[in-house]
Design a protein around this motif. Structure first.
Motif, PDB file in Angstrom:
ATOM      1  N   VAL B 280     -36.049 -56.122 -40.551  1.00  0.00           N
ATOM      2  CA  VAL B 280     -37.003 -54.916 -39.840  1.00  0.00           C
ATOM      3  C   VAL B 280     -36.100 -54.396 -38.721  1.00  0.00           C
ATOM      4  N   ASP B 281     -35.465 -55.391 -38.122  1.00  0.00           N
ATOM      5  CA  ASP B 281     -34.506 -54.977 -36.863  1.00  0.00           C
ATOM      6  C   ASP B 281     -33.522 -54.059 -37.419  1.00  0.00           C
ATOM      7  N   GLU B 282     -32.933 -54.229 -38.578  1.00  0.00           N
ATOM      8  CA  GLU B 282     -31.872 -53.061 -39.094  1.00  0.00           C
ATOM      9  C   GLU B 282     -32.422 -51.853 -39.309  1.00  0.00           C
ATOM     10  N   LEU B 283     -33.512 -51.991 -40.029  1.00  0.00           N
ATOM     11  CA  LEU B 283     -34.311 -50.812 -40.541  1.00  0.00           C
ATOM     12  C   LEU B 283     -34.501 -50.013 -39.286  1.00  0.00           C
ATOM     13  N   ARG B 284     -35.327 -50.617 -38.316  1.00  0.00           N
ATOM     14  CA  ARG B 284     -35.447 -49.908 -36.942  1.00  0.00           C
ATOM     15  C   ARG B 284     -34.163 -49.258 -36.345  1.00  0.00           C
ATOM     16  N   ALA B 285     -33.249 -49.783 -36.247  1.00  0.00           N
ATOM     17  CA  ALA B 285     -31.975 -49.304 -35.841  1.00  0.00           C
ATOM     18  C   ALA B 285     -31.622 -47.908 -36.492  1.00  0.00           C
ATOM     19  N   LYS B 286     -32.030 -47.931 -37.836  1.00  0.00           N
ATOM     20  CA  LYS B 286     -31.952 -46.606 -38.425  1.00  0.00           C
ATOM     21  C   LYS B 286     -32.884 -45.651 -38.424  1.00  0.00           C
ATOM     22  N   GLY B 287     -34.109 -46.011 -37.907  1.00  0.00           N
ATOM     23  CA  GLY B 287     -34.850 -45.293 -37.405  1.00  0.00           C
ATOM     24  C   GLY B 287     -36.282 -45.379 -38.222  1.00  0.00           C
ATOM     25  N   LEU B 288     -36.242 -46.272 -39.276  1.00  0.00           N
ATOM     26  CA  LEU B 288     -37.382 -46.493 -40.231  1.00  0.00           C
ATOM     27  C   LEU B 288     -38.375 -47.212 -39.245  1.00  0.00           C
ATOM     28  N   LYS B 289     -39.752 -46.985 -39.527  1.00  0.00           N
ATOM     29  CA  LYS B 289     -40.679 -47.730 -38.765  1.00  0.00           C
ATOM     30  C   LYS B 289     -41.124 -48.771 -39.623  1.00  0.00           C
ATOM     31  N   ALA B 290     -40.181 -49.836 -39.645  1.00  0.00           N
ATOM     32  CA  ALA B 290     -40.550 -51.108 -40.392  1.00  0.00           C
ATOM     33  C   ALA B 290     -41.386 -52.012 -39.506  1.00  0.00           C
ATOM     34  N   GLY B 291     -42.392 -52.899 -40.161  1.00  0.00           N
ATOM     35  CA  GLY B 291     -42.927 -53.929 -39.489  1.00  0.00           C
ATOM     36  C   GLY B 291     -43.411 -54.906 -40.467  1.00  0.00           C
TER      37      GLY B 291
END
Lengths: 276, 394
Positions: B280-291
């Motif tokens: 989730v952290d990695e995807l958030r850093a790429k701008g994806l709203k993962a949770g």
């Protein structure tokens, strides 16, 4: 003509899981030499086990094998034998598997006198879960669950199984490997429930905790404490106190379960036919 | 003062059991839970607890002994895994039906056949309808904290139900991690003395336990078990609030990780949640709203709260470490789908991944792949496969 032991092994499953000095390999080879001495075809032998160190044995054997759940090997084996009465069904099991969680199945298989051969690899301990006391741990001995010495009495398994109705019971040891093999061969040949208690050693979880530092010391203990029935008859009760008896300990002829089953079906069918 | 230690999950549970100091523990060895009871047995033989420790001849007997002890008014515990829990199955229903607040840590392990000693959730998921409260734990700290709270939850007069606290076999049970232990007197002050209202051998108030109960009253008694479950949620939250007061650690019915504004959510239990949070952290850093939503209380199922937390998400993937073989997906997925039927607004797209059976590793790439699948589903509006077996050789 004896075949090499590897003929009966799944050598691609090696190395086995047993610890250095474990007696289970000696018991297993005694079983295989017994099978070989009877000239049984591999396809006519089925080996069943439960859970525990001893119960890993069938995984290494090139017969049809069934590795089941804890304590239930005899129940599974009963199913096999009733479906295929001509198979030689061997049950390889440990003392925890057979005498604790599976104790009920043991006495009822013996009572029915179903033609199975059960070999109990008795190392007096739950080895696989690292050394809890089993129903075969002698009184006063140490186990992880008995750090001040065990307060319960163990079974005399041979006496128990014979009292329950078995056709044949015997006891051997790893030290007396050849006689053990002969006892197992006799047991397989018996038409009825046959039982061999094989005294095995667990240096890792039993020996080290009980002042027997390695397998040699434990094999020596087997040598010193096992006496034959004939030798026992010459010893006083005092001399026999810490000894155990090896050899054939009980034989009797009783109707075998699957044969009785067959005959009752025949009788019942005949009755029906007559009625028709 | 609390102690910060490097510890395995089994050690953490054994320490919690020592601090709980139950009246009776009955157990039988099974990998990977053996260590818990072995270490606890050492506490018994070293005189560190007052527990009657019963070494029975099977897990069926272990649960039977715990039931007997609990019916006699004792605080009773056991611990097991896999086949051990399966062998207890008959007794699990009896413990719940008699409303006996037995607490059992369960170390998740695959069920036979084939024989396997490694982690999946088939064992406790198989017991999900037994009437036991089920609390899932991501790591050793959670397992320790949950076990202590489970005593309070199970014994609460509004509840009186047995509770199991689970953690992943080997991954957590034998893996070393940091954890903080509370002081003994803090734990004992928190769990208090168990004061059962009705118990055997109370000569002034004799009772019958487990009596024959046909079509005249059986239904009412089973209904009472369901009724008790309706009160569990509030008690869990109330106990968590108190626990926060002694530990500073916060527990809820489930744990949302970057979930509030998430568009794509994964629902999961136990240790793989840790891996998923890193993704989730990695995807958030790429701008994806993962949770992520990690369920803590699985039985009873906190439907309203979970539905509220997940409503409005674009797509949800439920990751199950067990299968139901119903061909409708894993147990978490089936419950989640049923729960979401009542969610307001347009139907959320949901898919299921069954992973990690028998201890098969799940890695970050695979979990990132799941989020990618969700993005694809939203983009195309199409679900190609509702149930996917993740990381298996097909």
């Amino acid at each position: 003509m004896a075949k090499p032991i590897t003929y009966y092994l799944r050598t691609d499953k090696m190395p086995h899981i047993w610890c250095e000095g474990c007696g289970h390999g000696i018991v297993l080879s005694a079983v295989l030499r017994a099978v070989d001495s009877l000239g049984l075809d591999k396809d006519d032998v089925c080996v069943v086990s439960g859970i525990g160190c001893a119960s890993r044995a069938p995984g290494y054997l090139d017969f049809d094998t069934l590795h089941t759940t804890h304590g239930r090997a005899l129940a599974f084996a009963t199913g096999i034998k009733t479906m295929k009465p001509n198979l030689n069904v061997l049950v390889l099991t440990g003392d925890g598997d057979l005498a604790a969680i599976g104790g009920n199945h043991l006495i009822h298989a013996a009572r029915r006198n179903i033609n199975l051969t059960t070999i109990c690899f008795n190392n007096s301990i739950y080895g696989m879960t690292s050394g809890q006391y089993s129903p075969m741990t002698p009184t006063g001995k140490m186990a992880t669950t008995a750090p001040y010495g065990h307060i319960e009495e163990p079974f005399d398994l041979c006496e128990l199984v014979f009292s329950a109705g078995a056709s044949f019971v015997a006891r051997g040891t790893c030290y007396h490997a050849n006689p053990l093999s002969k006892l197992i061969a006799k047991a397989i040949a018996v038409n009825g429930f046959s039982f061999v208690e094989a005294i095995s050693q667990c240096p890792t979880y039993y020996g080290r905790r009980n002042k027997m530092r390695d397998a040699l010391v434990m094999l020596d203990w087997q040598k010193e404490h096992a006496v034959t029935k004939r030798a026992a008859s010459r010893l006083s009760p005092e001399e026999l106190k810490d000894k155990f008896i090896i050899g054939e300990l009980g034989t009797r002829t009783r109707p075998e379960y699957t044969e009785r089953y067959e005959s009752i079906i025949k009788a019942a069918t005949k009755e029906t036919d007559d009625n028709v | 003062m609390s102690r910060r230690v490097a510890i395995t999950g089994n050690e953490a549970i054994a320490e919690a059991m020592r601090q709980i100091n139950p009246d009776v523990v009955a157990a039988y060895p099974i990998t990977p839970a053996t260590e818990i009871v072995q270490m606890f047995a050492n506490s018994v033989s070293d005189g560190k607890v007052d527990t009657e420790f019963v070494t029975v001849e099977s897990e069926h007997s272990a649960m039977s002994a715990a039931i007997g002890a609990s019916a006699a008014g004792a605080r009773a515990m056991t611990a097991t895994s896999s086949q051990g829990l399966a062998l207890m199955w008959e007794m699990l229903y009896i413990a719940a039906g008699l409303k006996l607040p037995i607490v059992a840590p369960i170390v998740n392990r695959a069920l036979s056949a084939p024989i396997n000693i490694h982690c999946d959730h088939s064992d406790t998921m198989g017991a999900r309808d037994s009437g036991w409260i089920q609390i899932y734990s991501e790591d050793a700290q959670e397992a320790y904290d949950n076990l202590i709270q489970a005593i309070r939850i199970a014994e609460h007069p509004d509840v009186l139900l047995p509770a199991m606290v689970t953690m992943d076999g080997f991954i957590v049970s034998h893996g070393m991690s940091n954890a903080e232990f509370l002081d003994d007197d803090v734990v004992r002050g928190f769990i208090k003395e168990y004061e059962p209202k009705h118990y055997l051998l109370d000569v002034e108030n004799p009772i019958t336990v487990g009596a024959l109960d046909f079509s005249d009253w059986y239904f009412e008694h089973r209904r009472q078990v369901a009724d008790a479950h309706t009160r569990v949620k509030d008690v869990v939250l109330q106990v968590a609030e108190e626990f926060k007061g002694i530990s500073g650690r916060e527990y809820k019915l489930f744990d949302g990780y970057k979930l509030d504004d998430a568009e794509y959510a994964i629902v999961i239990v136990n240790s793989a949640a840790g891996t998923a949070k890193t993704v989730v952290d990695e995807l958030r850093a790429k701008g994806l709203k993962a949770g992520l939503l990690k369920i803590r209380l699985f039985r009873p199922f906190p439907q309203e709260e979970i539905v509220e937390a997940l409503s409005g998400k674009k797509a949800i993937a439920v990751l199950d470490r067990a299968d139901t073989l119903s061909l409708m997906g894993g147990p978490l997925y089936i419950d989640l789908r049923a729960a979401m039927y009542d969610s307001p607004g347009p139907r959320v797209k949901m898919v299921n991944y069954i992973y990690g059976l028998g201890g098969r590793d799940i890695n970050m790439e695979q979990i990132a792949g799941v989020y990618n699948d969700l993005v694809e589903i939203v983009k195309t509006g199409e679900i190609k496969r509702s149930v996917t077996y993740l990381g298996v050789r097909e």
